[in-house]
Motif scaffolding. Structure first.
Motif, PDB file in Angstrom:
ATOM      1  N   VAL A 172       0.699  -1.395   0.006  1.00  0.00           N
ATOM      2  CA  VAL A 172      -0.033   0.128  -0.075  1.00  0.00           C
ATOM      3  C   VAL A 172       0.850   1.328  -0.153  1.00  0.00           C
ATOM      4  N   PRO A 173       0.394   2.348  -0.660  1.00  0.00           N
ATOM      5  CA  PRO A 173       1.338   3.637  -0.410  1.00  0.00           C
ATOM      6  C   PRO A 173       1.464   4.018   0.822  1.00  0.00           C
ATOM      7  N   LEU A 174       2.440   4.637   1.279  1.00  0.00           N
ATOM      8  CA  LEU A 174       2.834   5.354   2.365  1.00  0.00           C
ATOM      9  C   LEU A 174       3.169   6.801   2.219  1.00  0.00           C
ATOM     10  N   ARG A 175       3.049   7.401   3.512  1.00  0.00           N
ATOM     11  CA  ARG A 175       3.683   8.774   3.273  1.00  0.00           C
ATOM     12  C   ARG A 175       4.283   9.058   4.564  1.00  0.00           C
ATOM     13  N   VAL A 176       5.385  10.116   4.490  1.00  0.00           N
ATOM     14  CA  VAL A 176       6.208  10.420   5.677  1.00  0.00           C
ATOM     15  C   VAL A 176       5.365  11.253   6.726  1.00  0.00           C
TER      16      VAL A 176
ATOM     17  N   PRO B  85      -6.485   6.955   0.019  1.00  0.00           N
ATOM     18  CA  PRO B  85      -6.687   6.705  -1.438  1.00  0.00           C
ATOM     19  C   PRO B  85      -7.423   8.051  -1.950  1.00  0.00           C
ATOM     20  N   LEU B  86      -8.037   8.908  -1.013  1.00  0.00           N
ATOM     21  CA  LEU B  86      -8.723  10.071  -1.577  1.00  0.00           C
ATOM     22  C   LEU B  86      -7.862  11.276  -0.923  1.00  0.00           C
ATOM     23  N   MET B  87      -8.234  12.551  -1.654  1.00  0.00           N
ATOM     24  CA  MET B  87      -7.676  13.966  -1.337  1.00  0.00           C
ATOM     25  C   MET B  87      -8.839  14.785  -1.560  1.00  0.00           C
ATOM     26  N   ALA B  88      -8.859  16.071  -0.916  1.00  0.00           N
ATOM     27  CA  ALA B  88      -9.599  17.108  -1.030  1.00  0.00           C
ATOM     28  C   ALA B  88      -9.056  18.162  -1.476  1.00  0.00           C
ATOM     29  N   VAL B  89      -9.533  19.155  -2.338  1.00  0.00           N
ATOM     30  CA  VAL B  89      -9.215  20.205  -2.873  1.00  0.00           C
ATOM     31  C   VAL B  89     -10.311  21.365  -2.366  1.00  0.00           C
ATOM     32  N   ALA B  90      -9.535  22.549  -1.723  1.00  0.00           N
ATOM     33  CA  ALA B  90     -10.608  23.237  -1.050  1.00  0.00           C
ATOM     34  C   ALA B  90     -10.424  24.705  -1.836  1.00  0.00           C
TER      35      ALA B  90
ATOM     36  N   LEU C 112     -19.398  10.432   0.523  1.00  0.00           N
ATOM     37  CA  LEU C 112     -18.597  11.189  -0.633  1.00  0.00           C
ATOM     38  C   LEU C 112     -17.832  10.364  -1.553  1.00  0.00           C
ATOM     39  N   SER C 113     -18.006  10.494  -2.778  1.00  0.00           N
ATOM     40  CA  SER C 113     -17.130   9.630  -3.619  1.00  0.00           C
ATOM     41  C   SER C 113     -16.333  10.900  -4.712  1.00  0.00           C
ATOM     42  N   PRO C 114     -15.185  10.421  -5.087  1.00  0.00           N
ATOM     43  CA  PRO C 114     -14.599  11.323  -6.144  1.00  0.00           C
ATOM     44  C   PRO C 114     -15.372  12.079  -7.050  1.00  0.00           C
ATOM     45  N   GLY C 115     -15.351  13.325  -7.069  1.00  0.00           N
ATOM     46  CA  GLY C 115     -15.919  14.051  -7.898  1.00  0.00           C
ATOM     47  C   GLY C 115     -17.078  14.995  -7.163  1.00  0.00           C
ATOM     48  N   ASP C 116     -17.273  14.360  -5.947  1.00  0.00           N
ATOM     49  CA  ASP C 116     -18.540  15.192  -5.140  1.00  0.00           C
ATOM     50  C   ASP C 116     -18.067  16.611  -4.622  1.00  0.00           C
ATOM     51  N   TYR C 117     -18.897  17.440  -4.311  1.00  0.00           N
ATOM     52  CA  TYR C 117     -18.526  18.805  -3.752  1.00  0.00           C
ATOM     53  C   TYR C 117     -19.426  19.028  -2.503  1.00  0.00           C
ATOM     54  N   VAL C 118     -18.781  19.758  -1.488  1.00  0.00           N
ATOM     55  CA  VAL C 118     -19.587  20.079  -0.311  1.00  0.00           C
ATOM     56  C   VAL C 118     -19.403  21.403  -0.156  1.00  0.00           C
ATOM     57  N   LEU C 119     -20.484  22.010   0.046  1.00  0.00           N
ATOM     58  CA  LEU C 119     -20.495  23.633   0.060  1.00  0.00           C
ATOM     59  C   LEU C 119     -20.735  24.076   1.782  1.00  0.00           C
ATOM     60  N   LEU C 120     -20.063  25.038   2.230  1.00  0.00           N
ATOM     61  CA  LEU C 120     -20.429  25.476   3.556  1.00  0.00           C
ATOM     62  C   LEU C 120     -20.512  26.910   3.306  1.00  0.00           C
ATOM     63  N   VAL C 121     -21.659  27.799   3.896  1.00  0.00           N
ATOM     64  CA  VAL C 121     -21.730  29.006   3.766  1.00  0.00           C
ATOM     65  C   VAL C 121     -22.233  29.761   5.005  1.00  0.00           C
ATOM     66  N   SER C 122     -21.737  31.087   5.382  1.00  0.00           N
ATOM     67  CA  SER C 122     -22.414  31.646   6.332  1.00  0.00           C
ATOM     68  C   SER C 122     -23.737  32.236   5.964  1.00  0.00           C
TER      69      SER C 122
ATOM     70  N   ARG D 254     -14.103  19.821  -2.794  1.00  0.00           N
ATOM     71  CA  ARG D 254     -14.112  18.774  -3.923  1.00  0.00           C
ATOM     72  C   ARG D 254     -13.295  17.474  -3.585  1.00  0.00           C
ATOM     73  N   LEU D 255     -14.026  16.424  -3.476  1.00  0.00           N
ATOM     74  CA  LEU D 255     -13.159  15.229  -3.120  1.00  0.00           C
ATOM     75  C   LEU D 255     -12.606  14.579  -4.428  1.00  0.00           C
ATOM     76  N   GLU D 256     -11.202  14.011  -4.385  1.00  0.00           N
ATOM     77  CA  GLU D 256     -10.738  13.534  -5.722  1.00  0.00           C
ATOM     78  C   GLU D 256     -10.019  12.147  -5.311  1.00  0.00           C
ATOM     79  N   ARG D 257      -9.772  11.278  -6.176  1.00  0.00           N
ATOM     80  CA  ARG D 257      -8.908  10.116  -5.704  1.00  0.00           C
ATOM     81  C   ARG D 257      -7.301  10.680  -6.032  1.00  0.00           C
ATOM     82  N   ARG D 258      -6.327  10.262  -5.109  1.00  0.00           N
ATOM     83  CA  ARG D 258      -5.167  10.501  -5.159  1.00  0.00           C
ATOM     84  C   ARG D 258      -4.519   9.739  -6.072  1.00  0.00           C
ATOM     85  N   GLU D 259      -3.557  10.321  -6.873  1.00  0.00           N
ATOM     86  CA  GLU D 259      -3.020   9.658  -7.843  1.00  0.00           C
ATOM     87  C   GLU D 259      -1.732   8.867  -7.417  1.00  0.00           C
ATOM     88  N   ALA D 260      -1.348   7.678  -7.705  1.00  0.00           N
ATOM     89  CA  ALA D 260      -0.404   6.582  -7.073  1.00  0.00           C
ATOM     90  C   ALA D 260       1.008   7.380  -7.346  1.00  0.00           C
TER      91      ALA D 260
END
Length: 775
Positions: free
Chosen positions: A543-547, A562-567, A710-720, A769-775
């Protein structure tokens, strides 16, 4: 002139400092060829059963058809003809040449690249040449047995040699020795020792057997009694095969290796002395069976060689012999800390229960009837009609005051019209009495407010002790879910570290959720976090590892999500204000949990900014420390309720919690504006009914909780609440559903720009936005 320049260029490349790139590869190829040549020459002299020498042929079969194979063939031919003579060596020379010819002629046949193909071919060719030679002298039973064993030894040795030599020819020599490679290395060492056993220093004192003693001693000292005994028997059996005698060396080496293993990791001299003593005892035991006395001299010479061996190769040998040692946290220490946390949690829980039962409401006279009693004591005490009003006409007075009570309490003060006319006209001090009643009523209302705040403050303090008890209990439970050593993943890591540096230690673990964690310690461990070195470590795991941590002498790796978020965030403060009362942040915890926070302080401007910033800072500290999200929110709610007693401050909280391994998450709300989730072209609206933090039922109410996935490609919006304004929020859902841009920040900016221009509050939009992390 041009030829001269080419000549100088060629000579320059041959200089030692210039060995880089292709020239260094050429040097390594020459070195590989030299190794194959020397092995071929040495292994050709390995004679077993007194008459067969299959190991040179086996090496040629394992070396391939390239330059290394040619070098092995030349070395084997040289060794057979030199060590065995022309007549005896010609048989094996022909077998070696035929074996190489088959590989060379049928190089493109994929079948020959199978691991078992060349061992079978080498054994078969050696069998064919041997069949011809043996047929001339007749087939005795012992000859048939030796013949069949020779075929098996040829195939087995060829397979083992191939496991070790193939990575060298492919230019990727393995630093990690798997179990099969360890066996193959043992076979290679034993066969080389068989070849060297026929080389003598003085009469009957063999170089090969002296080196065999050093090998067994090193294995026993690093591996312990069991590896030492096993290695001693294996090496001793090879010496017995070379001597074509009963297994006396296997006994002597096995017993001595077991004895030396008792001093594993201790002083080398003790292990060497134990070996010599046990070896001498074996000689005395087998004295009547003809055990040669030279074994004592060989034991002495081998032990001297063992004492001179450098430390680093010895440490690597220890890791190879004992690869499954996994260092972990001391169970005793962990259990002690867990017990302390559990005891502390129980103490705070007991304090919470005792304080909750001990707190009672203040015994103040806050009954409305006391208002008239106190007013009468002040005004009617010296009045001439006191007896008439409060004694003879008591019922009439009581009814008059009772009729005025409801209107007085609702209004907060009494007026003359609240009292019946017959009472007001009869009372000669009515204005003074009314003023006294209003003074006492005001004091009563203040006492009621004070008592209410005292009760809520005490309850909030009790709840804080209860929350602290729950937090300590959760920490104790987390301590009980200790990391579990993963022996399967630790073994290749430890072999890899042994190949790099004998002082490095490491292990692989699984946490309570089955996620992989790797710990490496030792001098220079932090250098493995570099790009090139880290790639070698990561290749060991499925499995992939990170420091996670890279400090001096320590490197920690965690399983990569395996997933990452772009905000993306966009905000606009209220017109006329210097700062916004909204505050937002997002961060990822080391366990792969993402948190996105948006807080809106009461009102706008600096005071609202202070409230929202405080809430953000407290929540982030709690969550980063591993506190359960609901516990953290409830603690914040109670703390803001206490803090806001004087100023009445509060803040809304919108919190997204998301597991980046599974995509499961929860949206928590304390009085926050609706949130929106986009899946495909469908937008879901999530709202809540709780009060803001600091107002939620006096600190007792919990947040609204909405599970999501959530799945890759889904969005979450938080607003005041300033984004949507007071109108319908359908336009937000429409823009979110129709957004096709690449950056979440673009969407956040678009929502702020198109929010109602008459909005009278700060505006903040936070998009994830949720995305799949590239190997």
């Amino acid at each position: 002139m041009e030829a001269k320049e080419r000549k100088h260029t060629t000579l320059g490349k041959l200089r030692w400092p210039a060995y880089t790139g292709a020239s260094r590869t050429a040097l390594m190829r020459w070195a590989d060829g030299g190794i194959h040549f020397l092995l071929g020459a040495v292994l050709a002299g390995g004679v077993v059963f007194g008459q067969v020498a299959p190991f040179g042929v086996a090496l040629v079969g394992a070396a391939g058809s390239g330059a290394c194979g040619g070098a092995a063939l030349v070395g084997a031919v040289f060794g057979y003809l030199t060590l065995m003579g022309f007549a005896d060596g010609l048989r094996y020379v022909s077998a070696a040449i035929l074996t190489f010819a088959v590989q060379f002629a049928f190089y493109d046949v994929k079948l020959l690249h199978r691991p078992w193909a060349m061992p079978l071919i080498a054994g078969a060719i050696n069998g064919c040449t041997g069949f011809i030679y043996l047929s001339e002298g007749g087939w005795r039973t012992v000859d048939v047995i030796c013949y069949l064993m020779e075929l098996g030894l040829t195939a087995a040795a060829c397979w083992c040699y191939r496991q070790l030599l193939l990575p060298i020819r492919m230019g990727r020599a393995d630093r990690v020795l798997s179990t099969e490679k360890q066996v193959s290395l043992t076979v290679l060492v034993c066969t080389v020792l068989i070849s060297l056993s026929s080389l003598y220093l003085i009469k009957d004192v063999s170089v090969g057997r002296s080196l065999a003693v050093a090998v067994v001693l090193a294995g026993a000292w690093q591996g312990g009694g069991a590896p030492g005994a096993v290695l001693g028997i294996a090496v001793g059996a090879s010496m017995d095969l070379a001597a074509n005698d009963i297994p006396v060396y296997a006994l002597a080496y096995g017993v001595a290796g077991l004895a030396a293993g008792a001093f594993v990791g201790g002083a080398r001299l003790k292990a060497a002395v134990a070996y010599v003593i046990a070896n001498s005892a074996a000689v005395l035991w087998m004295w009547d069976h003809g055990l040669p006395l030279s074994i004592l001299y060989e034991a002495f010479l081998g032990s001297m060689a063992f004492l001179l061996l450098p430390q680093r190769p010895m440490s690597r040998l220890g890791h190879w012999l004992k690869p499954d040692r996994v260092a972990g946290v001391s169970p005793h220490t962990q259990a002690k800390v867990r017990r302390q946390l559990e005891a502390s949690a129980q103490a705070f829980r007991t304090l919470y229960e005792s304080m909750r039962s001990a707190f009672r409401g203040p015994q103040n006279d806050n009954d409305v009837a006391a208002v008239f009693d106190r007013a009468a004591c002040r005004v009617c005490k010296t009045c001439s009609l006191r007896s008439d009003c409060w004694e003879r006409n008591y019922v009439t007075t009581f009814n008059a005051l009772n009729d005025a009570t409801q209107a007085m309490v609702e209004r907060g003060r009494g007026e003359a019209g609240d009292f019946p006319q017959y009472f007001a006209s009869r009372c000669i001090r009515f204005p003074a009495f009314l003023e006294a009643v209003n003074g006492e009523l005001t004091a009563l209302l203040y006492r009621r407010q004070y008592n209410s705040r005292i009760r809520e403050s005490r309850q909030a303090v009790c709840r804080q002790y209860g929350e602290l008890a729950d937090l300590l209990g959760a920490a104790a439970a987390e301590m009980s879910r200790e990391l579990t050593p993963d022996v399967t993943q630790s073994a290749p890591l430890q072999r890899y570290l042994a190949a790099l540096d004998g002082e490095l230690r490491g292990g692989a673990f699984r946490d309570g959720r089955g996620r992989l964690r790797v710990e490496i310690e030792g001098p220079g461990a932090e250098t493995l976090g570099g790009a090139e070195a880290l790639a070698g470590v990561l290749a060991l795991f499925p499995v992939p590892l990170r420091v996670e941590e890279q400090a001096e002498g320590r490197l920690s790796l965690l399983q990569q999500e395996p997933l990452m978020a772009v905000a993306g965030v966009a905000a606009k403060k209220k017109d006329g204000e210097t700062v916004s009362g909204d505050g937002g942040t997002y961060f990822k915890r080391e366990d792969g949990t993402l948190y996105v926070l948006l807080c809106d302080g009461m009102g706008s401007g600096p005071l609202a900014n202070r409230e929202s910033s405080l809430a953000l800072r407290l929540l982030e500290q709690f969550l980063q420390a591993g506190v359960d999200t609901e516990h953290a929110l409830n603690t914040l709610n109670a703390a803001l309720a206490l803090r806001g007693e004087d100023g009445g401050g509060f803040t809304t909280v919108d919190l997204l919690q998301l597991d980046l391994f599974t995509g499961d998450g929860v949206i928590f709300k304390f009085g926050a504006a609706p949130s929106y989730i986009r899946k495909g072209e469908t937008v879901r609206r999530i709202s809540g009914s709780s009060m803001p933090a600091g107002l939620a039922e006096g600190g007792r109410g919990g947040p609204d909780r909405t599970p999501i996935h959530l799945s890759p490609g889904d969005y979450v919006l938080l607003v005041s609440d300033g984004v949507a304004g007071a109108g319908d929020d359908q336009w937000i859902r429409t823009r979110l559903a129709g957004f096709s841009g690449g950056s979440p920040k673009e969407l956040a900016k678009d929502l702020i720009l198109h929010s109602p221009q008459d909005a009278t509050d700060d505006r903040t939009a936070l998009v994830v936005r949720l995305e799949r992390r590239e190997a």
